[in-house]
Scaffold this motif. Structure first.
Motif, PDB file in Angstrom:
ATOM      1  N   ILE A 124      21.195  -8.124 -10.701  1.00 16.03           N
ATOM      2  CA  ILE A 124      19.948  -8.269  -9.941  1.00 16.03           C
ATOM      3  C   ILE A 124      18.778  -8.127 -10.914  1.00 16.03           C
ATOM      4  O   ILE A 124      18.775  -7.218 -11.745  1.00 16.03           O
ATOM      5  N   ILE A 125      17.821  -9.026 -10.820  1.00 14.60           N
ATOM      6  CA  ILE A 125      16.589  -8.873 -11.597  1.00 14.60           C
ATOM      7  C   ILE A 125      15.453  -8.618 -10.612  1.00 14.60           C
ATOM      8  O   ILE A 125      15.235  -9.402  -9.689  1.00 14.60           O
ATOM      9  N   VAL A 126      14.777  -7.496 -10.790  1.00 16.18           N
ATOM     10  CA  VAL A 126      13.691  -7.130  -9.885  1.00 16.18           C
ATOM     11  C   VAL A 126      12.369  -7.580 -10.507  1.00 16.18           C
ATOM     12  O   VAL A 126      12.001  -7.131 -11.590  1.00 16.18           O
ATOM     13  N   MET A 155      10.117 -16.403 -11.462  1.00 12.77           N
ATOM     14  CA  MET A 155      10.399 -17.836 -11.625  1.00 12.77           C
ATOM     15  C   MET A 155      10.955 -18.113 -13.017  1.00 12.77           C
ATOM     16  O   MET A 155      11.896 -18.888 -13.189  1.00 12.77           O
ATOM     17  N   GLN A 156      10.356 -17.455 -14.023  1.00 12.83           N
ATOM     18  CA  GLN A 156      10.805 -17.740 -15.387  1.00 12.83           C
ATOM     19  C   GLN A 156      12.184 -17.171 -15.666  1.00 12.83           C
ATOM     20  O   GLN A 156      13.009 -17.808 -16.326  1.00 12.83           O
ATOM     21  N   ALA A 157      12.447 -15.959 -15.152  1.00 19.08           N
ATOM     22  CA  ALA A 157      13.776 -15.371 -15.352  1.00 19.08           C
ATOM     23  C   ALA A 157      14.822 -16.257 -14.681  1.00 19.08           C
ATOM     24  O   ALA A 157      15.885 -16.549 -15.234  1.00 19.08           O
ATOM     25  N   ALA A 203      14.708  -9.813 -19.485  1.00 15.14           N
ATOM     26  CA  ALA A 203      15.597  -9.421 -18.384  1.00 15.14           C
ATOM     27  C   ALA A 203      16.693 -10.469 -18.203  1.00 15.14           C
ATOM     28  O   ALA A 203      17.860 -10.135 -17.961  1.00 15.14           O
ATOM     29  N   ALA A 204      16.306 -11.760 -18.337  1.00 18.36           N
ATOM     30  CA  ALA A 204      17.304 -12.826 -18.188  1.00 18.36           C
ATOM     31  C   ALA A 204      18.371 -12.680 -19.272  1.00 18.36           C
ATOM     32  O   ALA A 204      19.570 -12.780 -19.009  1.00 18.36           O
TER      33      ALA A 204
END
Lengths: 806, 169
Positions: free
Chosen positions: A341-343, A156-158, A572-573
């Protein structure tokens, strides 16, 4: 082809080298080489007037190849290449060599011989300059859109970060509601606030301050421009490549139209089907149409497919005031086009029923920490009262068992890192609300490593929580009293105890979410030995994978607490933004290139490539050739060393360049000692050669170095060529075995060296003339010692003699 | 109070280099073995965790002075449950082997050993046993013959242990 005009620039490093190297001698040596049109001497060439001299040489004297001997190898290289490119010279035509650390400093006691070695080094660079080819810049389009897999605290935060920065974001959650494991946990340590709480998005115009945190339901996450939330949805396919992925999503039917539902609860009131509610430890029932907790997103209901009677009943359909119930919904497939893509798939609690001696699943009063969290939750099945699930009587004596399935070689070897804090948090919550309850924690070691964590331990002791240092061996049940008995040794008192308990709470291990393996397969990314997603480098690239454009955060890489998960989400973001921000991926074509004439029908290079950058393509029905992806290739050259047909080369470091350097650097002999060629990599191994100079560690001048991108580039022929060109011995200097910058290049070359040694033995040449050394930057003295040892060894062996005697 | 000048770490190395003793270095003192142990429940003289602690700290003399290492009943409960997969019961065999080689063999085991060498049996055939067998209709026990057994024992070095102890006494 244009005429070669090589400009050579010799820096004496502020006259520090003049006493060692004979610069007049070097200059006259260079001037006799026809292709060398300019020779300049100075104190530094990477800034100020020195750099101006270089620019002038390019612009006015039309030098088209540069060789600069400077002493700050990397910094000067960057500055000089920048200036050269700005002046219109291709970066690959600029070579920066380090006469100070590779020659003058380590050989300062033998100035005459050092000057001869400097000539050899310059000659090697000149011979390489003659055959260099330009390296071009490549551009790949990148879609400014990101897929985030997992709707827990990290995901959610990313997603929020990216959407706030104007990216299109797709947040995919496989469960019907957002929140993940955190939402079940009730409260967070060490802040004691609720788990269903996230940062406030910038798009929430009515909030008083955007710096505040908000419950998910009042966070406005669903209203963020550009953020699309897909719940009850899974990623089933990933295709394409970094910057341009095609994603296939499968949305399971919710049987409720989310946009129509007003959460009035009339449907659940009339639903006649009741089933045990797993989310609430089966301590209460729920209807077949249900929602899990009031503060959740999306604020709607879902139908349990297995329980609902569908058209046989339809009571909910009849009462729904907005016609939101759609019993004929089918699974839907959608495709997305994203650049990255962020896992963020998180972790789950380990099922402790495999640990037979604890009887989880058999004795109802043995529960896990996550189940206890539901009991402690005011929205939970008991409204926060702690009861025994077996008879719902108030639990007066509670025993926690730590390290259940963690730090246990039979189940999970690692420490799950957060269970001590979870148990402390729960013990404090229980003792605060119900001081009369007796709480014991059986532990092996209490780990409170985070900020403000030790205060929890302290607070628990103040509140009267008992700590027993000992791991229980067994939990048994006394049917008469309905009490549990925990067998444990208090190892501090050396006393065997039988603890009576109403409730035993297992602090179970945290393990990868169930879909981790499938997703790893779909995305072609790696997992580690514990089954979590594997990061590129734990120290420096903790939120990146080896695959460009795929990033990791939160519990998907290892169990972690909320603060660490948040940190990783933001990291990651940021990495995704850095990757996609310009809408294109720009990189130099420093890549491998296949000679299709020689290549064919084998699979060695795709298997050996650490970056999955090579694929096999059909040329006709029966034959395949290798094809290198310029986007994915990192230019290490392990494929070059692997190819049995010698059909691959690197654009930025051709084998002909390696061989001409080798020949040239061995062509001038300085000392009456055997010549050694040291192939060193461009990373740690090469850095150890630099540091041998920096620390002024002596070694003979007859040890000559040639840099390769990775030692995995080397072929057996290269070793044999060095011997053919006059080396009496060959050193290969690479990174530490586990520290190779290209995964296992140095391990691969080790095997090849063994083959080369066996081959030499066949011709009567002593195998110990060839050896691999693994070093890191700080081990300059180790390199110098290895070089001295090799020279001594070769002196004892005498010159190479080919012989039939083996 | 014990003043520790230097722990004798080589003792744990000595034990871990023996067959069966390899895993002792993994012990992190959680006490699962102690709370699993049926012997420890009946006597305070035996606590496997404590003996392991002594071994890891190098208290060689203390380990062999007491007879504690001979009290393990080899039920293997601890070994099944040890979270570090320490082969607890097997470590006791390794410790006993070292003890026996150095002559720290309790008398009872010495008697077993002589019975084995002389009669081929650990438990001697008493009049009581012979009578019992007759009562329930079992045939009388024959002599096992010890020739083959002695060869085996000689090959394993068992006889030497025996002799060493006898020479000392």
């Amino acid at each position: 082809m244009e005429n070669l005009k090589i400009g050579v620039f010799l820096s004496d490093c502020g006259k520090a080298l003049i006493e060692i190297l004979d610069f007049d001698n070097l200059t006259s040596f260079l001037k006799e080489i026809p292709e060398v049109t300019v020779v300049e001497r100075g104190t530094e060439f990477w800034k100020g007037s020195g750099l101006q001299t270089i620019i002038r040489t390019i612009k006015e004297q039309k030098a088209n190849r540069l060789i600069v001997a400077e002493s700050l190898p990397k910094l000067s290289e960057i500055k000089i290449v920048e200036a050269a490119e700005a002046s219109g010279l291709n970066q690959n035509f600029v070579q920066v060599i380090d006469l100070k650390n590779h020659c003058a400093w380590p050989h300062r006691n033998v100035p005459l011989e050092a000057t001869e070695k400097a000539k050899a080094m310059l000659l090697a660079a000149i011979d390489r300059a003659k055959i260099l080819e330009p390296i071009h810049k490549l551009e790949f389009p990148a879609v400014k859109s990101v897929l985030v897999i997992g709707g827990g605290i990290s995901g959610m935060q990313a997603a929020e970060d990216l959407a706030d920065l104007g990216f299109e974001v797709h947040l995919v959650e496989k469960a019907p509601f957002l929140g993940g494991i955190a939402a079940r946990a009730g409260r967070f340590f060490p802040t004691d606030d609720c788990a269903a709480c996230i940062q406030s998005p910038a798009s929430d115009v009515k909030t008083i301050t955007h710096t505040s945190r908000k419950c998910i339901y009042r966070s406005g996450i669903a209203a963020i421009q550009g953020l699309k939330i897909h719940t009850n949805c899974q990623v089933v396919g990933v295709d394409g490549q970094a910057g341009n992925y095609k994603i296939i999503l499968e949305k399971k039917p919710r049987y409720i139209n989310e946009t129509k539902c007003i959460s009035c609860n009339l449907c659940a009131e009339v639903c006649p089907v009741e089933v045990p509610d797993e989310y609430n430890v089966n301590l209460m029932n729920r209807k077949a149409i249900y929602t899990i907790t009031p503060n959740i997103y999306p604020p709607t209901y879902v139908i349990d497919e297995k329980a609902c009677k569908f058209n046989e009943c339809k009571k909910c359909v009849q009462v729904c005031p907005t016609n939101a119930i759609e019993l004929n919904q089918k699974p839907e497939t959608t495709t997305l086009n994203v650049g990255a893509i962020i896992v963020a798939t998180g972790f789950k609690e380990y099922d402790p029923s495999v640990i037979k001696e604890y009887h989880y699943g058999e004795y109802p009063d043995v529960i896990t920490n996550l189940e206890l969290a539901r009991l402690l939750d005011p929205f939970g099945p008991t409204q926060g009262k702690i009861v025994r699930p077996s008879d719902r009587k108030f639990a007066r004596r509670i025993v926690f068992v730590q390290c259940v399935g963690s730090r246990d070689k039979r189940w999970n070897d690692y420490c799950s890192s957060i269970c001590c804090m979870i148990s402390l948090k729960h013990a404090i919550m229980i003792k605060t609300s119900f001081p009369e309850v007796d709480v014991s924690i059986c532990y092996i070691d209490i780990r409170t490593t985070g900020r403000e964590h030790e205060e929890y331990y302290e607070k628990a002791r103040e509140l009267g929580v008992k700590f027993i240092k000992g791991r229980p061996t067994e939990i048994s049940h006394d049917p008469e009293s309905n009490l549990l008995i925990v067998d444990v040794e208090d190892s501090i008192l050396r006393r065997l105890l039988e603890l009576e308990a109403d409730l035993v709470v297992l602090a179970t291990a945290m393990v990868p979410s169930e879909d981790t393996e499938t997703l790893a397969e779909i995305m072609q990314i790696e997992t580690d030995e514990d089954g979590f997603f594997k990061e590129y480098n734990a120290k420096l690239r903790p939120t990146e994978t080896k695959k460009r454009g795929i990033f990791l955060c939160g519990g998907s890489t290892f169990p972690k607490d909320a603060p660490s998960s948040s940190l990783q989400a933001h990291s990651a973001a940021l990495k995704a933004v850095k990757f996609l921000n310009t809408g294109k991926i720009v990189k130099d074509q420093k890549t491998a290139v296949v000679n299709e004439e020689y290549c064919g029908d084998c699979e060695f290079c795709p298997v050996s490539c650490p970056y999955d950058a090579i694929e096999l393509v059909n040329v006709d029905e029966k034959h395949v050739v290798a094809k290198v992806s310029d986007l994915l290739c990192e230019g290490c050259g392990i494929c070059v060393g692997t190819c049995p047909l010698n059909a691959i080369d690197l654009r930025h470091f051709k084998q002909s360049e390696l061989l001409s350097q080798t020949r040239a650097i061995l062509s001038i002999k300085g000392q009456d000692k055997p010549l050694i060629l040291a192939f060193c990599c461009s990373e740690c191994g090469g850095a150890s050669v630099d540091s041998a100079g920096m620390t002024m560690s002596d070694y003979p001048t007859n040890v000559r170095t040639v840099k390769v991108p990775c030692t995995g580039y080397l072929r057996i022929e290269h070793v044999l060529a060095a011997i053919r060109y006059g080396a009496q011995g060959v050193m290969v200097v690479g990174c530490m075995s586990e520290g190779c910058h290209h995964e296992d290049g140095v391990k691969k070359v080790e095997t090849r060296i063994n083959v080369a040694r066996a081959l030499l033995k066949e011709y009567g040449i002593e195998p110990e003339r060839v050896e691999l050394f693994n070093t890191i930057f700080v081990e300059g003295d180790k390199f110098a010692e290895a070089a001295r040892t090799m020279i001594e060894r070769l002196e004892k062996l005498g010159p190479i003699r080919f012989s039939k005697e083996v | 109070m014990t003043k520790i000048k230097e722990y004798n770490v080589p003792f744990s190395k000595e034990v871990s280099s023996r067959y069966g003793g390899e895993t002792i270095v993994l012990c992190y003192q959680c006490g699962t073995c102690a709370s699993s142990c049926p012997v420890a429940k009946t006597t305070e003289k035996f606590n496997p965790r404590e003996i392991f602690r002594l071994v890891l700290l190098g208290e060689r003399q203390e380990v062999f002075q007491s007879n504690a290492i001979w009290l393990c009943s080899s039920c293997y409960n601890c070994q099944e449950r040890c979270p570090q997969m320490v082969e607890v019961a097997d470590v006791f065999f390794a410790l006993r082997n070292i003890a026996a080689e150095e002559g720290h063999l309790p008398n009872m085991y010495l008697e077993f050993a002589s019975a084995l060498i002389n009669d081929g049996r650990i438990v001697p055939v008493s009049k009581f046993i012979e009578r019992k067998r007759e009562q329930i209709g079992l045939p009388p026990l024959k002599s096992t013959g010890t020739d083959a057994l002695r060869k085996i024992l000689a090959a394993t070095g068992f006889n030497n242990l025996q002799l060493k102890k006898e020479a000392e006494s």
